[in-house]
Design an enzyme around this catalytic site. Sequence first.
Site, PDB file in Angstrom:
ATOM      1  N   GLU B 280     -23.365  29.829  86.105  1.00  0.00           N
ATOM      2  CA  GLU B 280     -23.034  30.141  87.498  1.00  0.00           C
ATOM      3  C   GLU B 280     -24.045  29.487  88.446  1.00  0.00           C
ATOM      4  O   GLU B 280     -23.679  28.973  89.503  1.00  0.00           O
ATOM      5  CB  GLU B 280     -23.021  31.661  87.692  1.00  0.00           C
ATOM      6  CG  GLU B 280     -22.195  32.126  88.872  1.00  0.00           C
ATOM      7  CD  GLU B 280     -21.897  33.632  88.781  1.00  0.00           C
ATOM      8  OE1 GLU B 280     -20.772  33.976  88.395  1.00  0.00           O
ATOM      9  OE2 GLU B 280     -22.788  34.441  89.076  1.00  0.00           O
ATOM     10  N   GLU B 283     -23.187  25.923  88.642  1.00  0.00           N
ATOM     11  CA  GLU B 283     -21.979  25.767  89.454  1.00  0.00           C
ATOM     12  C   GLU B 283     -22.326  25.853  90.938  1.00  0.00           C
ATOM     13  O   GLU B 283     -21.845  25.065  91.759  1.00  0.00           O
ATOM     14  CB  GLU B 283     -20.959  26.859  89.071  1.00  0.00           C
ATOM     15  CG  GLU B 283     -19.617  26.699  89.777  1.00  0.00           C
ATOM     16  CD  GLU B 283     -18.645  27.855  89.487  1.00  0.00           C
ATOM     17  OE1 GLU B 283     -19.011  28.773  88.709  1.00  0.00           O
ATOM     18  OE2 GLU B 283     -17.550  27.836  90.060  1.00  0.00           O
ATOM     19  N   CYS B 300     -18.190  38.469  87.656  1.00  0.00           N
ATOM     20  CA  CYS B 300     -18.499  39.273  86.462  1.00  0.00           C
ATOM     21  C   CYS B 300     -17.679  40.545  86.365  1.00  0.00           C
ATOM     22  O   CYS B 300     -17.508  41.092  85.289  1.00  0.00           O
ATOM     23  CB  CYS B 300     -19.958  39.710  86.460  1.00  0.00           C
ATOM     24  SG  CYS B 300     -21.107  38.411  86.757  1.00  0.00           S
ATOM     25  N   SER B 320     -16.419  32.032  91.481  1.00  0.00           N
ATOM     26  CA  SER B 320     -17.013  31.226  90.420  1.00  0.00           C
ATOM     27  C   SER B 320     -16.007  31.135  89.279  1.00  0.00           C
ATOM     28  O   SER B 320     -15.292  32.095  88.994  1.00  0.00           O
ATOM     29  CB  SER B 320     -18.297  31.897  89.926  1.00  0.00           C
ATOM     30  OG  SER B 320     -18.622  31.417  88.642  1.00  0.00           O
ATOM     31  N   LYS B 359     -12.872  46.603  82.021  1.00  0.00           N
ATOM     32  CA  LYS B 359     -13.099  45.632  80.942  1.00  0.00           C
ATOM     33  C   LYS B 359     -11.991  45.707  79.896  1.00  0.00           C
ATOM     34  O   LYS B 359     -11.688  44.736  79.219  1.00  0.00           O
ATOM     35  CB  LYS B 359     -14.449  45.885  80.264  1.00  0.00           C
ATOM     36  CG  LYS B 359     -15.644  45.508  81.121  1.00  0.00           C
ATOM     37  CD  LYS B 359     -15.906  44.017  81.146  1.00  0.00           C
ATOM     38  CE  LYS B 359     -16.986  43.648  82.153  1.00  0.00           C
ATOM     39  NZ  LYS B 359     -17.013  42.201  82.440  1.00  0.00           N
ATOM     40  N   GLU B 362      -9.509  43.509  81.176  1.00  0.00           N
ATOM     41  CA  GLU B 362      -9.956  42.111  81.180  1.00  0.00           C
ATOM     42  C   GLU B 362      -9.720  41.457  79.813  1.00  0.00           C
ATOM     43  O   GLU B 362      -9.244  40.323  79.745  1.00  0.00           O
ATOM     44  CB  GLU B 362     -11.449  42.026  81.543  1.00  0.00           C
ATOM     45  CG  GLU B 362     -11.963  40.599  81.606  1.00  0.00           C
ATOM     46  CD  GLU B 362     -13.457  40.516  81.934  1.00  0.00           C
ATOM     47  OE1 GLU B 362     -14.222  41.381  81.478  1.00  0.00           O
ATOM     48  OE2 GLU B 362     -13.846  39.572  82.639  1.00  0.00           O
ATOM     49  N   GLU B 367      -5.336  34.454  79.441  1.00  0.00           N
ATOM     50  CA  GLU B 367      -6.083  33.186  79.416  1.00  0.00           C
ATOM     51  C   GLU B 367      -7.462  33.334  78.767  1.00  0.00           C
ATOM     52  O   GLU B 367      -8.136  32.333  78.531  1.00  0.00           O
ATOM     53  CB  GLU B 367      -6.218  32.623  80.839  1.00  0.00           C
ATOM     54  CG  GLU B 367      -7.125  33.406  81.792  1.00  0.00           C
ATOM     55  CD  GLU B 367      -6.457  34.621  82.421  1.00  0.00           C
ATOM     56  OE1 GLU B 367      -5.348  35.005  81.978  1.00  0.00           O
ATOM     57  OE2 GLU B 367      -7.052  35.215  83.347  1.00  0.00           O
ATOM     58  N   CYS B 504     -22.680  48.172  88.030  1.00  0.00           N
ATOM     59  CA  CYS B 504     -22.216  48.661  86.725  1.00  0.00           C
ATOM     60  C   CYS B 504     -22.878  49.973  86.305  1.00  0.00           C
ATOM     61  O   CYS B 504     -22.303  50.733  85.535  1.00  0.00           O
ATOM     62  CB  CYS B 504     -22.467  47.612  85.659  1.00  0.00           C
ATOM     63  SG  CYS B 504     -21.814  46.001  86.098  1.00  0.00           S
TER      64      CYS B 504
END
Lengths: 161, 582
Positions: B280, B283, B300, B320, B359, B362, B367, B504
């Site tokens: 990141e 990037e 994230c 990102s 999560k 996720e 993908e 988190c």
Amino acid sequence: MTKSYLSEENFATLHKAIDAYKDTQGPLMPVLHEAQHIFGAIPIEVQKVISERLNVPLAEIYGVVTFYSQFTLEPTGEFLISVCLGTACYVRGSQQIIEKVTELIGVDVGKTSTDGKFSLQATRCIGACGLAPVMTVNDDVYGRLTVAEVPGIVKKYQETH
Amino acid sequence: MNNVNLTINGAQYEVPGNLTVLEAAREVGIDIPTLCFLKDINEVGACRVCVVQVEGARALQASCVLPVREGMVINTNTSRVRNARKNTLELILANHNRECTTCVRSKNCELQSLTEELGVRDIAYTGAKRTPSYDDLSPSIVRDSSKCILCGRCVSACKNVQGIGILDFMNRGFETTVGPAFDYSMKDVPCIYCGQCMVVCPVGALSEKSAIHKVWELLDDPKKHVIVQSAPAVRAALGEEFDYPIGTNVTGKLATALRKLGFDKIFDTNWAADVTIMEEGTELLGRLQNGGVLPMITSCSPGWIRFIEFEFPELLPHLSSCKSPQNMFGALAKSYYAEKQGIDPKDIAVVSVMPCTSKKSEIIRPELEVNGIRDVDVSITTRELARMIKEARLDFNNLEDGTFDPFMGDYSGAGVIFGATGGVMEAAIRTVADVLTGEDLEQVDYTAVRGVEGIKEATVTIAGKEIKVAVAHSTANARKILEKVRAGEADYHFIEVMACPGGCVNGGGQPIQPASVRNVIDIRAERAKALYSEDASLSIRKSHKNPEIKKLYDEYLGKPNSHKAHELLHTHYYKREKFPLE
């Protein structure tokens, strides 16, 4: 179910109503009143538009619509059959009357037939206890009813176009 | 605000005039029970458990919403008050599914505790119960309305704290329930699965979709090489499930417990957090130098990703392209680790322990796989891990401190602080600053981005260049920043967003603290302290200084953002329809 009430014209009218209220304080209630008036109901298709345009969560709109009895999720049928389940009517057998109506028109209490012809509702006392048991169809009142009379009454409206 | 004088239970007190009676009583050491009340989130006076007797008032008053007044005479402990509270509880219990012994919230239920504390033994009322609805179709959240007590905390958390409004009251009177519009399943509404509704629910009406059985199955399968990764925030809160004070770091016991549960490798998402910073940070530097889309926003938090996909799809190019640390870990475990150890990736299973319920959604994003192999196989929450530890009869409090396995288990302080709001930003700045200056800077603490303030802004000058950053936590705060970005009023270079308030550490999968604790302690700040103190205690505090990370790039990936890194560690996003249903 026919959804002709969800016409483009009606949505155009709704958009105008939303524009009129969206910058006022507490726009949701007046817009819902307008929507009920325009469409005769506030189904999900209408709630989605209001949610997006007023930036109010769909769940909140659904909550308001299901809280107030002035708002309905589906339009009332051409003929609204109301059977009084108040105390006087009830003790004189209105429960059997409403069951007979359900059987004849195939619609549960609180629902509308798929062809949009009949809606059925159970009401509390309508103040005509002297006529118990009482049933109304739109503005027509039927008093001192017996179960045997119900098929004839229903048939009359089924044949009306 | 001036002080006022009042009498509580016969004694005179002087208290600040801006308090409620509930707060005033607490201030002078008098406890009033509450049920629907949750400080800052739900202050509505709905349940009537906190009633008190006020001289001159006809009816009992709800103390949680009653402001103090000069000369007020209050009684919190008369038989009228006690009976009213009991009566209210009995009425709630009469319409409650009392299968307490098998309830997921047994022993951590505010209704159960109050019933015991107020001495309710018989329920005088029997009769009809509300028609229940049960929904376990979403990957993350189970909703059981038979347990719901209509306190409204979840409604407020979703609508006011998160700014989303998936849950609301519907219907009226006896038929009132709380749920999504039209009683849709949570899988069919624009829910981001953050789980903030669950951690405020006082009862078992909202809970995570458990995946414990899948983990046991994997551990029982001799053909599977089962790797576990544990997110940074887990170690800051797991101890609470075993009666440690809030904010106790239990990293060592966590490692030992995972080993005793039978995982083949005990690795750490902190390691992958360091990888995330490499990718990141690179990037970001690329976007800064090549005129890329700015501000760049972190990726994230899967709840946050769902939020922007539903609410601001036109801003997706700002995200990102980095996968989250959870998925970077999975992709590397089944490529880098598999190759170096000579294990067929098909025989590897990756289990993640996360402070997060989103999560779970996720890991099933189509993908997030490489060559048909899923990055992560099962994701469980901190709470589910605690249940596994209990079920396995491990004496957690007396476990010796262990360590994570080498190869994908060593981490820098930068990786640790990912679990608190501002942590990813601070970790990124540590690395970006070194890269831009070409030095090993001593400055590593960027305290301007720490703390629980909803939106934090800072300007960092690195090598003569000003970098403007912002940090937002909770999606309601994210919305404010995104509206500025959309309007072209945000001149930030880099924004960190976490879906949950506090980041988190206060995720929807973390141990649930009752209102009695949350009303007096900021659990976000306490848990964050556990992470910042571990960071401060480590000798390596920058991701790019982690020797295992250097090895990963030297021996496998080449450079950050290399072709191979892109294949394994980067992803894409898509617009989601808010109203997909016809």
